[in-house]
Design a protein around this motif. Sequence first.
Motif, PDB file in Angstrom:
ATOM      1  N   GLY A   1     102.635  55.969 124.292  1.00  0.00           N
ATOM      2  CA  GLY A   1     103.339  56.708 125.328  1.00  0.00           C
ATOM      3  C   GLY A   1     102.660  56.771 126.670  1.00  0.00           C
ATOM      4  O   GLY A   1     102.987  57.648 127.492  1.00  0.00           O
ATOM      5  N   LEU A   2     101.739  55.859 126.929  1.00  0.00           N
ATOM      6  CA  LEU A   2     101.029  55.872 128.199  1.00  0.00           C
ATOM      7  C   LEU A   2     101.432  54.680 129.066  1.00  0.00           C
ATOM      8  O   LEU A   2     101.727  53.611 128.544  1.00  0.00           O
ATOM      9  N   HIS A   3     101.421  54.901 130.385  1.00  0.00           N
ATOM     10  CA  HIS A   3     101.772  53.841 131.335  1.00  0.00           C
ATOM     11  C   HIS A   3     100.690  53.773 132.408  1.00  0.00           C
ATOM     12  O   HIS A   3     100.840  54.331 133.504  1.00  0.00           O
ATOM     13  N   PRO A   4      99.596  53.107 132.102  1.00  0.00           N
ATOM     14  CA  PRO A   4      98.441  53.099 133.011  1.00  0.00           C
ATOM     15  C   PRO A   4      98.653  52.198 134.232  1.00  0.00           C
ATOM     16  O   PRO A   4      99.525  51.328 134.246  1.00  0.00           O
ATOM     17  N   ASP A   5      97.815  52.412 135.241  1.00  0.00           N
ATOM     18  CA  ASP A   5      97.741  51.494 136.366  1.00  0.00           C
ATOM     19  C   ASP A   5      96.652  50.465 136.049  1.00  0.00           C
ATOM     20  O   ASP A   5      95.579  50.826 135.553  1.00  0.00           O
ATOM     21  N   ILE A   6      96.939  49.191 136.339  1.00  0.00           N
ATOM     22  CA  ILE A   6      95.953  48.142 136.086  1.00  0.00           C
ATOM     23  C   ILE A   6      95.670  47.376 137.379  1.00  0.00           C
ATOM     24  O   ILE A   6      96.598  46.920 138.056  1.00  0.00           O
ATOM     25  N   GLU A   7      94.399  47.288 137.711  1.00  0.00           N
ATOM     26  CA  GLU A   7      93.941  46.534 138.871  1.00  0.00           C
ATOM     27  C   GLU A   7      93.348  45.221 138.375  1.00  0.00           C
ATOM     28  O   GLU A   7      92.300  45.202 137.723  1.00  0.00           O
ATOM     29  N   LEU A   8      94.046  44.126 138.645  1.00  0.00           N
ATOM     30  CA  LEU A   8      93.584  42.803 138.197  1.00  0.00           C
ATOM     31  C   LEU A   8      92.623  42.184 139.218  1.00  0.00           C
ATOM     32  O   LEU A   8      92.436  42.706 140.305  1.00  0.00           O
ATOM     33  N   HIS A   9      92.021  41.068 138.830  1.00  0.00           N
ATOM     34  CA  HIS A   9      91.166  40.274 139.720  1.00  0.00           C
ATOM     35  C   HIS A   9      89.991  41.091 140.263  1.00  0.00           C
ATOM     36  O   HIS A   9      89.731  41.122 141.465  1.00  0.00           O
ATOM     37  N   CYS A  10      89.283  41.744 139.343  1.00  0.00           N
ATOM     38  CA  CYS A  10      88.112  42.521 139.723  1.00  0.00           C
ATOM     39  C   CYS A  10      86.831  41.803 139.287  1.00  0.00           C
ATOM     40  O   CYS A  10      86.866  40.844 138.509  1.00  0.00           O
ATOM     41  N   ALA A  11      85.719  42.294 139.795  1.00  0.00           N
ATOM     42  CA  ALA A  11      84.402  41.775 139.396  1.00  0.00           C
ATOM     43  C   ALA A  11      83.418  42.931 139.409  1.00  0.00           C
ATOM     44  O   ALA A  11      83.588  43.918 140.132  1.00  0.00           O
ATOM     45  N   LYS A  12      82.374  42.795 138.589  1.00  0.00           N
ATOM     46  CA  LYS A  12      81.317  43.800 138.542  1.00  0.00           C
ATOM     47  C   LYS A  12      80.042  43.180 139.104  1.00  0.00           C
ATOM     48  O   LYS A  12      79.617  42.110 138.673  1.00  0.00           O
ATOM     49  N   VAL A  13      79.433  43.837 140.076  1.00  0.00           N
ATOM     50  CA  VAL A  13      78.170  43.389 140.657  1.00  0.00           C
ATOM     51  C   VAL A  13      77.106  44.416 140.299  1.00  0.00           C
ATOM     52  O   VAL A  13      77.323  45.624 140.457  1.00  0.00           O
ATOM     53  N   ALA A  14      75.956  43.941 139.798  1.00  0.00           N
ATOM     54  CA  ALA A  14      74.918  44.848 139.319  1.00  0.00           C
ATOM     55  C   ALA A  14      73.601  44.607 140.043  1.00  0.00           C
ATOM     56  O   ALA A  14      73.209  43.474 140.304  1.00  0.00           O
ATOM     57  N   VAL A  15      72.927  45.710 140.365  1.00  0.00           N
ATOM     58  CA  VAL A  15      71.567  45.700 140.912  1.00  0.00           C
ATOM     59  C   VAL A  15      70.651  46.108 139.768  1.00  0.00           C
ATOM     60  O   VAL A  15      70.814  47.192 139.206  1.00  0.00           O
ATOM     61  N   VAL A  16      69.698  45.250 139.409  1.00  0.00           N
ATOM     62  CA  VAL A  16      68.867  45.478 138.219  1.00  0.00           C
ATOM     63  C   VAL A  16      67.398  45.597 138.621  1.00  0.00           C
ATOM     64  O   VAL A  16      66.886  44.794 139.398  1.00  0.00           O
ATOM     65  N   GLY A  17      66.733  46.604 138.066  1.00  0.00           N
ATOM     66  CA  GLY A  17      65.295  46.768 138.299  1.00  0.00           C
ATOM     67  C   GLY A  17      64.731  47.850 137.411  1.00  0.00           C
ATOM     68  O   GLY A  17      65.212  48.987 137.414  1.00  0.00           O
ATOM     69  N   ALA A  18      63.705  47.509 136.626  1.00  0.00           N
ATOM     70  CA  ALA A  18      63.140  48.468 135.679  1.00  0.00           C
ATOM     71  C   ALA A  18      62.448  49.628 136.376  1.00  0.00           C
ATOM     72  O   ALA A  18      62.269  50.694 135.786  1.00  0.00           O
ATOM     73  N   ALA A  19      62.047  49.442 137.646  1.00  0.00           N
ATOM     74  CA  ALA A  19      61.280  50.479 138.340  1.00  0.00           C
ATOM     75  C   ALA A  19      62.144  51.427 139.163  1.00  0.00           C
ATOM     76  O   ALA A  19      61.621  52.289 139.863  1.00  0.00           O
ATOM     77  N   MET A  20      63.477  51.291 139.102  1.00  0.00           N
ATOM     78  CA  MET A  20      64.319  52.146 139.942  1.00  0.00           C
ATOM     79  C   MET A  20      64.450  53.565 139.396  1.00  0.00           C
ATOM     80  O   MET A  20      64.859  54.479 140.115  1.00  0.00           O
ATOM     81  N   THR A  21      64.086  53.784 138.135  1.00  0.00           N
ATOM     82  CA  THR A  21      64.241  55.100 137.525  1.00  0.00           C
ATOM     83  C   THR A  21      63.484  56.166 138.319  1.00  0.00           C
ATOM     84  O   THR A  21      62.285  56.046 138.566  1.00  0.00           O
ATOM     85  N   GLY A  22      64.204  57.208 138.719  1.00  0.00           N
ATOM     86  CA  GLY A  22      63.580  58.325 139.421  1.00  0.00           C
ATOM     87  C   GLY A  22      63.273  58.069 140.878  1.00  0.00           C
ATOM     88  O   GLY A  22      62.695  58.921 141.555  1.00  0.00           O
ATOM     89  N   ILE A  23      63.646  56.897 141.398  1.00  0.00           N
ATOM     90  CA  ILE A  23      63.382  56.573 142.796  1.00  0.00           C
ATOM     91  C   ILE A  23      64.606  56.937 143.632  1.00  0.00           C
ATOM     92  O   ILE A  23      65.685  56.366 143.430  1.00  0.00           O
ATOM     93  N   PRO A  24      64.478  57.871 144.552  1.00  0.00           N
ATOM     94  CA  PRO A  24      65.642  58.257 145.360  1.00  0.00           C
ATOM     95  C   PRO A  24      66.009  57.172 146.371  1.00  0.00           C
ATOM     96  O   PRO A  24      65.155  56.418 146.835  1.00  0.00           O
ATOM     97  N   GLY A  25      67.287  57.090 146.681  1.00  0.00           N
ATOM     98  CA  GLY A  25      67.743  56.221 147.757  1.00  0.00           C
ATOM     99  C   GLY A  25      68.259  54.861 147.339  1.00  0.00           C
ATOM    100  O   GLY A  25      68.769  54.116 148.183  1.00  0.00           O
ATOM    101  N   VAL A  26      68.148  54.512 146.054  1.00  0.00           N
ATOM    102  CA  VAL A  26      68.608  53.179 145.632  1.00  0.00           C
ATOM    103  C   VAL A  26      70.120  53.082 145.758  1.00  0.00           C
ATOM    104  O   VAL A  26      70.653  52.117 146.320  1.00  0.00           O
ATOM    105  N   MET A  27      70.842  54.095 145.245  1.00  0.00           N
ATOM    106  CA  MET A  27      72.296  54.080 145.345  1.00  0.00           C
ATOM    107  C   MET A  27      72.738  54.125 146.802  1.00  0.00           C
ATOM    108  O   MET A  27      73.722  53.478 147.186  1.00  0.00           O
ATOM    109  N   ALA A  28      72.007  54.861 147.625  1.00  0.00           N
ATOM    110  CA  ALA A  28      72.361  54.935 149.054  1.00  0.00           C
ATOM    111  C   ALA A  28      72.296  53.542 149.682  1.00  0.00           C
ATOM    112  O   ALA A  28      73.165  53.170 150.480  1.00  0.00           O
TER     113      ALA A  28
END
Length: 409
Positions: free
Chosen positions: A334-361
Amino acid sequence: MRIAVQKFGGTSLATQELRSRVYEIIRNTRDEGLNVVVVVSAMGRKNDPYATDSIINLVKEINHEPEPREMDIIMSCGELISGVVLSSQLTAMGIKARFFTGEQAGIVTDGNFNKAHILYVNPKKILECMEEGLVPVVAGFQGIGENGEWTTLGRGGSDTTASALGVALNAEVIDIFTDVEGVMTADPRIVDNARLLDAITYNELCQLAREGAKVVHPRAIEIAMQSGTPLRIRCTFSESMGTLITHQTHDSMDPVKFISDRLITGITYTSNIAQVKINSQSLQDKKGLELKVFRSLALAGISVDFINVQPDLIMFTVAEDAAVRTLEVLKTIGLHPDIELHCAKVAVVGAAMTGIPGVMAKVVEALEESNIPILQSGDSYTNIWCLLKREHMEQAVKALHDKFELGNK
């Protein structure tokens, strides 16, 4: 006994000339005093005569939905062909070799067809082979269930075979030879100044691999990480030592350098994604909605990712080729969702980012400066990922690579 496990991908085995280069690598490694165990993939790439995809198509041209058991048997053939050809060529060139199937090499799996997991390895025959002075050549990507049925390990399974054998044999190193120099800070086909990483932690590479980087299978990394066996990603066609993967890296004569001190390791991406949004604000009965949604999709065999559940909104992503089936499943409840096609996921990876402020900014700043809208975002201890429209993917990778100055030493 000093041992190196060396896995060669299909592009390294496609021709007699290329296999001669493999012979040189093995010979040089033996000259350094190490016994070599070779793991092979099927020869060539898609559409080549003995490539796994070509073998699969032989069956699917006749039957679009063949039995998984039969598919595992025929999918194992590519590695059998390349293994016998390579061992024969090595012997003819002066290095006596003996070929082993996954079963003969002692690789025992959970028996699940197409995507089996290795339960344990009994390398007795491999050790006996080396004691005779021979080079064992092992078919990657395959094993045998405890029920006696042949099974395959899924895409990238030859990497997993190499890691499992390396751990079982207490190898000094596991070398994954491919057609790229090693692990780069970004895809060099997109980013001109992408840089080769000399060293990287298991955790960082595992995150890069899970977020789209295709240099090595995540399961292979996890297996090596459990025992601390060093992995190297190397190019068959280069003298470079490629990228070393370990917990930390240093030369015995140099001060210890902890590679996790690097804030951001690399930028990676995954394309062909669809975003699904279910707005429940107008629904009268919301009780148990989340469970109903995800249970229905699980029963339909649809894998979901990038999940975000809010009081009036459920968001997640699916592979784009599963979008139509996802709509159909959700309509049945009974659900009619919205679907956004043609997307991509981009990732920033780094083991040392934990607890470092400003990365998301900095991530948001880089994308805003390039006028790239963020459709959805998420994070973990070692990565931040953003969902974008596919048309913005390459621009986003370049912008993030520049923002974090990954092209600089």
